[in-house]
Design a protein around this motif. Structure first.
Motif, short mmCIF file in Angstrom:
data_model
loop_
_atom_site.label_atom_id
_atom_site.label_comp_id
_atom_site.label_asym_id
_atom_site.label_seq_id
_atom_site.Cartn_x
_atom_site.Cartn_y
_atom_site.Cartn_z
N LEU A 80 30.57 32.44 7.78
CA LEU A 80 30.87 31.10 7.28
C LEU A 80 32.20 30.56 7.79
N THR A 81 33.20 31.42 7.90
CA THR A 81 34.54 30.96 8.32
C THR A 81 34.61 30.59 9.79
N GLU A 82 33.57 30.91 10.56
CA GLU A 82 33.55 30.53 11.96
C GLU A 82 33.07 29.10 12.16
N PHE A 83 32.48 28.50 11.12
CA PHE A 83 32.04 27.12 11.20
C PHE A 83 33.24 26.18 11.11
N ASN A 84 33.15 25.06 11.79
CA ASN A 84 34.20 24.05 11.71
C ASN A 84 34.31 23.55 10.27
N ARG A 85 35.52 23.45 9.77
CA ARG A 85 35.70 23.04 8.36
C ARG A 85 35.11 21.66 8.09
N SER A 86 35.27 20.74 9.01
CA SER A 86 34.72 19.39 8.80
C SER A 86 33.19 19.42 8.75
N THR A 87 32.58 20.37 9.45
CA THR A 87 31.13 20.53 9.40
C THR A 87 30.69 21.03 8.04
N LEU A 88 31.43 22.00 7.51
CA LEU A 88 31.10 22.56 6.20
C LEU A 88 31.25 21.52 5.08
N GLU A 89 32.25 20.66 5.22
CA GLU A 89 32.52 19.69 4.16
C GLU A 89 31.38 18.70 3.95
N VAL A 90 30.59 18.44 5.01
CA VAL A 90 29.49 17.48 4.85
C VAL A 90 28.37 18.04 3.98
N LEU A 91 28.43 19.34 3.67
CA LEU A 91 27.41 19.95 2.83
C LEU A 91 27.60 19.62 1.35
N ARG A 92 28.78 19.19 0.97
CA ARG A 92 29.08 19.02 -0.45
C ARG A 92 28.15 18.02 -1.13
N GLY A 93 27.92 16.88 -0.48
CA GLY A 93 27.03 15.86 -1.06
C GLY A 93 25.59 16.33 -1.17
N PRO A 94 25.00 16.82 -0.09
CA PRO A 94 23.61 17.30 -0.17
C PRO A 94 23.41 18.40 -1.20
N LEU A 95 24.38 19.31 -1.33
CA LEU A 95 24.26 20.38 -2.32
C LEU A 95 24.24 19.82 -3.73
N GLU A 96 24.99 18.75 -3.93
CA GLU A 96 25.09 18.15 -5.26
C GLU A 96 23.90 17.25 -5.58
N ASP A 97 23.45 16.48 -4.59
CA ASP A 97 22.45 15.43 -4.82
C ASP A 97 21.02 15.82 -4.45
N GLY A 98 20.86 16.77 -3.52
CA GLY A 98 19.52 17.15 -3.09
C GLY A 98 18.86 16.17 -2.15
N ILE A 99 19.64 15.21 -1.65
CA ILE A 99 19.14 14.24 -0.67
C ILE A 99 20.23 13.96 0.36
N VAL A 100 19.81 13.46 1.52
CA VAL A 100 20.73 13.00 2.57
C VAL A 100 20.38 11.57 2.90
N GLU A 141 47.48 35.59 8.41
CA GLU A 141 46.19 35.55 9.08
C GLU A 141 45.04 35.53 8.08
N ILE A 142 45.19 36.32 7.01
CA ILE A 142 44.16 36.34 5.96
C ILE A 142 44.10 34.99 5.25
N ASP A 143 45.26 34.43 4.93
CA ASP A 143 45.30 33.13 4.25
C ASP A 143 44.67 32.04 5.11
N ARG A 144 45.00 32.03 6.39
CA ARG A 144 44.45 31.02 7.29
C ARG A 144 42.93 31.18 7.41
N TYR A 145 42.48 32.42 7.44
CA TYR A 145 41.05 32.72 7.55
C TYR A 145 40.29 32.26 6.31
N ILE A 146 40.80 32.61 5.14
CA ILE A 146 40.15 32.24 3.87
C ILE A 146 40.20 30.74 3.63
N ASN A 147 41.30 30.11 4.03
CA ASN A 147 41.49 28.68 3.76
C ASN A 147 40.59 27.79 4.59
N LYS A 148 39.79 28.37 5.48
CA LYS A 148 38.83 27.56 6.22
C LYS A 148 37.74 27.02 5.31
N ILE A 149 37.60 27.63 4.13
CA ILE A 149 36.59 27.18 3.17
C ILE A 149 37.30 26.49 2.01
#
Length: 282
Positions: A80-100, A141-149
């Protein structure tokens, strides 16, 4: 390997669900001529280089993205942490609403995306943070890695499970249930939920709103005391509290219990303790 087996323990798609999934794949041009209708739950595992448009959907004539192709199935993001953070953030709405919803100048497209979101990650870049093996990573390094999410995205996960290594003898001697046996229990629990929500436009516990949680997540006295202690000690957010109750309700359904008991609350919280171990102190 675990994620790929989740569809094997889930109930079969209903005819109506199969039609919805088939329509989405047909629009995407992914429907095979040899298979006119999709009867198995989708399992999608896009690479970490995926763009937000491919994940959510888009294009000149917007087509469904991976979230919609996962409708009634599994969307699995490995590492999961290898994904671009901006890409992951677009999931928040669909996860909440169930529609795009995708807007264009002359039209608006809406696609369903009720999926089970599953992700995996290492605890640090080297993979040995808080394990029996020596971690070679620096604190920053651990903080930077975890903070990607982000925190808001983490808050949308119901379960956090730590997968530890086991000794070889235990590994080869472990007797596990088959997917067929587990599916029977899941189907029984799903039948209970379908009966419970027969007068509502929902099918499972995770779809309950707050008023439904108050009505159907009844706790006995010991259970109420247990969740009160957990709530105050870990300072749960409203969303985390609701998720804890929904998971406990599901565990009680699997046990065939009408009332949520203390052991159901404790088990539900055990599936969230990893969050406090790795993420809370960031």
């Amino acid at each position: 390997m675990i994620a790929k087996r989740i569809p094997t323990i889930l109930p079969d798609l209903s005819f109506e669900e199969a039609l919805e999934v088939t329509k989405i794949h047909s629009i995407s041009g992914m429907l095979s001529k040899d298979v006119p209708i999709i009867i198995n739950r989708p399992f999608r595992a896009p690479h970490h280089t995926i763009s937000p448009k491919s994940l959510i959907g888009g294009g000149l004539i917007p087509k469904p993205g991976e979230v919609s192709l996962s409708h009634y199935g599994i969307l699995f993001l490995d590492e999961l942490t290898e994904f671009n953070r901006s890409t992951l953030e677009v999931l928040r709405g669909p996860l909440e609403d169930g529609i795009v919803t995708i807007s264009r100048v002359n039209s608006i497209f809406t696609y369903p995306c009720k999926f089970m979101f599953v992700a995996s990650m290492n605890p640090c870049p080297c993979g040995y943070h808080m394990s029996e093996n020596e971690c070679r990573c620096k604190t920053y390094e651990i903080d930077r890695y975890i903070n990607k999410i982000s925190g808001p995205l983490l808050d949308r996960f119901d379960l956090f499970v730590e997968v530890n290594s086991i000794p070889y003898k235990e590994f080869i001697n472990t007797k596990s249930e088959t997917s067929h046996d587990i599916r029977k229990r899941v189907q029984s629990a799903r039948y209970i939920q379908q009966t419970r929500f027969k007068n509502y436009n929902i099918k499972t516990n995770d779809e309950m709103n707050s008023s439904m949680v108050n009505e159907y997540c009844k706790l006995n006295d010991e259970g109420s005391e247990t969740i009160n202690l957990i709530f105050n000690k870990y300072k749960l957010s409203n969303r985390s509290y609701m998720k804890l109750l929904k998971v406990a309700r599901t565990i009680a359904d699997l046990d065939g219990e009408n009332t949520i008991k203390s052991n159901h609350i404790v088990e539900a919280f055990s599936f969230r303790k990893t969050y406090y171990k790795y993420f809370e102190q960031r």
